[in-house]
Design an enzyme around this catalytic site. Structure first.
Site, PDB file in Angstrom:
ATOM      1  N   HIS A  22       0.832  -1.207   0.000  1.00  0.00           N
ATOM      2  CA  HIS A  22       0.000   0.000   0.000  1.00  0.00           C
ATOM      3  C   HIS A  22       0.870   1.262   0.000  1.00  0.00           C
ATOM      4  CE1 HIS A  22      -3.231  -2.813   1.340  1.00  0.00           C
ATOM      5  NE2 HIS A  22      -3.936  -2.032   0.557  1.00  0.00           N
ATOM      6  N   HIS A  36      -2.540  -5.329  -6.277  1.00  0.00           N
ATOM      7  CA  HIS A  36      -2.659  -6.597  -5.553  1.00  0.00           C
ATOM      8  C   HIS A  36      -4.123  -7.032  -5.517  1.00  0.00           C
ATOM      9  CE1 HIS A  36      -2.967  -3.402  -2.530  1.00  0.00           C
ATOM     10  NE2 HIS A  36      -3.773  -4.211  -1.862  1.00  0.00           N
ATOM     11  N   CYS A  96     -14.382  -6.858   3.816  1.00  0.00           N
ATOM     12  CA  CYS A  96     -13.420  -6.869   2.720  1.00  0.00           C
ATOM     13  C   CYS A  96     -12.062  -7.280   3.260  1.00  0.00           C
ATOM     14  CB  CYS A  96     -13.345  -5.510   2.035  1.00  0.00           C
ATOM     15  SG  CYS A  96     -12.922  -4.165   3.126  1.00  0.00           S
ATOM     16  N   HIS A 102      -7.933  -9.131   1.943  1.00  0.00           N
ATOM     17  CA  HIS A 102      -6.968  -9.624   0.960  1.00  0.00           C
ATOM     18  C   HIS A 102      -6.773 -11.121   1.171  1.00  0.00           C
ATOM     19  CE1 HIS A 102      -5.893  -5.412   1.898  1.00  0.00           C
ATOM     20  NE2 HIS A 102      -5.728  -5.315   0.584  1.00  0.00           N
ATOM     21  N   GLU A 160     -14.621 -10.688  10.738  1.00  0.00           N
ATOM     22  CA  GLU A 160     -15.084  -9.312  10.922  1.00  0.00           C
ATOM     23  C   GLU A 160     -16.498  -9.230  11.482  1.00  0.00           C
ATOM     24  OE1 GLU A 160     -14.644  -6.607   7.626  1.00  0.00           O
ATOM     25  OE2 GLU A 160     -12.720  -7.490   7.047  1.00  0.00           O
ATOM     26  N   TYR A 184      -9.314  -0.592  -9.051  1.00  0.00           N
ATOM     27  CA  TYR A 184      -9.397   0.803  -8.644  1.00  0.00           C
ATOM     28  C   TYR A 184      -8.092   1.233  -8.002  1.00  0.00           C
ATOM     29  CZ  TYR A 184     -10.030  -0.403  -3.709  1.00  0.00           C
ATOM     30  OH  TYR A 184      -9.851  -0.870  -2.433  1.00  0.00           O
ATOM     31  N   GLU A 187      -4.211   2.654  -2.335  1.00  0.00           N
ATOM     32  CA  GLU A 187      -4.971   1.443  -2.634  1.00  0.00           C
ATOM     33  C   GLU A 187      -4.922   1.268  -4.149  1.00  0.00           C
ATOM     34  OE1 GLU A 187      -8.210  -0.147  -0.175  1.00  0.00           O
ATOM     35  OE2 GLU A 187      -6.083  -0.538   0.086  1.00  0.00           O
ATOM     36  N   GLU A 211      -5.961  -1.953  -6.255  1.00  0.00           N
ATOM     37  CA  GLU A 211      -6.445  -3.306  -6.052  1.00  0.00           C
ATOM     38  C   GLU A 211      -7.326  -3.783  -7.188  1.00  0.00           C
ATOM     39  OE1 GLU A 211      -6.430  -3.256  -1.196  1.00  0.00           O
ATOM     40  OE2 GLU A 211      -8.371  -3.151  -2.185  1.00  0.00           O
ATOM     41  N   TRP A 220     -13.762   2.617  -2.143  1.00  0.00           N
ATOM     42  CA  TRP A 220     -14.081   1.430  -2.926  1.00  0.00           C
ATOM     43  C   TRP A 220     -15.564   1.093  -2.884  1.00  0.00           C
ATOM     44  CZ3 TRP A 220     -11.327   1.252   1.609  1.00  0.00           C
ATOM     45  CH2 TRP A 220     -11.904   0.532   2.659  1.00  0.00           C
TER      46      TRP A 220
END
Length: 171
Positions: free
Chosen positions: A23, A29, A64, A66, A84, A99, A109, A111, A156
């Site tokens: 980042h 990524h 969200c 990774h 979460e 984006y 960001e 991604e 996002w």
């Protein structure tokens, strides 16, 4: 340290890197976003915890994250939904998009976001390190709130809603 999967624009893996470093450097990524919907069609949102390293306190999609190196993206989405939101749901791939934005703390960001949809009537059990609040919201109320208060939502999430409308104009 948490690693992310570096990719090219065709989503082919080209390496791994520590998450904050990726980042900081703004390297492309793999990421994912989960959008859960109630049986009445309302979307489940979370408010990001104040302690998050970026976009703290902003409203966004259900969860969200990774995928880890060697982890299938849908498996990572299922894992983070539990971590979460304390929830489980059957997830289906919806769409993906790339984006890029510079965040308030100078991190970048960049991604390729794999978006998954699921349905649930469950009540979340929030992990306070990840989310501080949650709510279900109708499509019309969400559209109005995004228009009236765009700064209350993650970057996002705006792109996700644009993609939902592009793929399904009736939403």
């Amino acid at each position: 340290m948490e690693q992310v999967i570096l990719i090219n624009e065709q989503d082919h893996e080209i390496g791994t890197m520590e998450k904050i470093e990726a980042h900081r450097l703004g390297l492309l990524h793999r990421a994912f976003s989960v959008c859960l919907f109630h049986e009445n069609g309302d979307m489940l949102l979370q408010q990001r915890a104040a302690s998050k390293y970026h976009s703290p306190g902003l409203w966004t999609n259900t969860c969200c994250g990774h995928p880890r190196p060697g982890e299938a993206t849908i498996d990572a989405a299922q894992r983070r939904l539990g971590e979460e939101m304390g929830m489980q749901a059957i997830l289906s791939p919806a769409f993906q998009f790339i984006y890029q934005t510079t965040l308030e703390n100078g991190l970048i960001e960049y991604e390729l976001d794999h978006v998954f949809f699921g349905h649930t009537n469950q009540t979340p059990i929030l992990n306070p390190h990840e989310a501080s609040d949650w709510r279900y919201i109708s499509s019309s109320d969400l559209t109005q709130e995004l228009y009236d208060h765009p700064d209350r939502f993650t970057f996002w999430f705006h792109r996700i809603i644009e993609q939902i409308h592009a793929h399904n104009p009736s939403h």
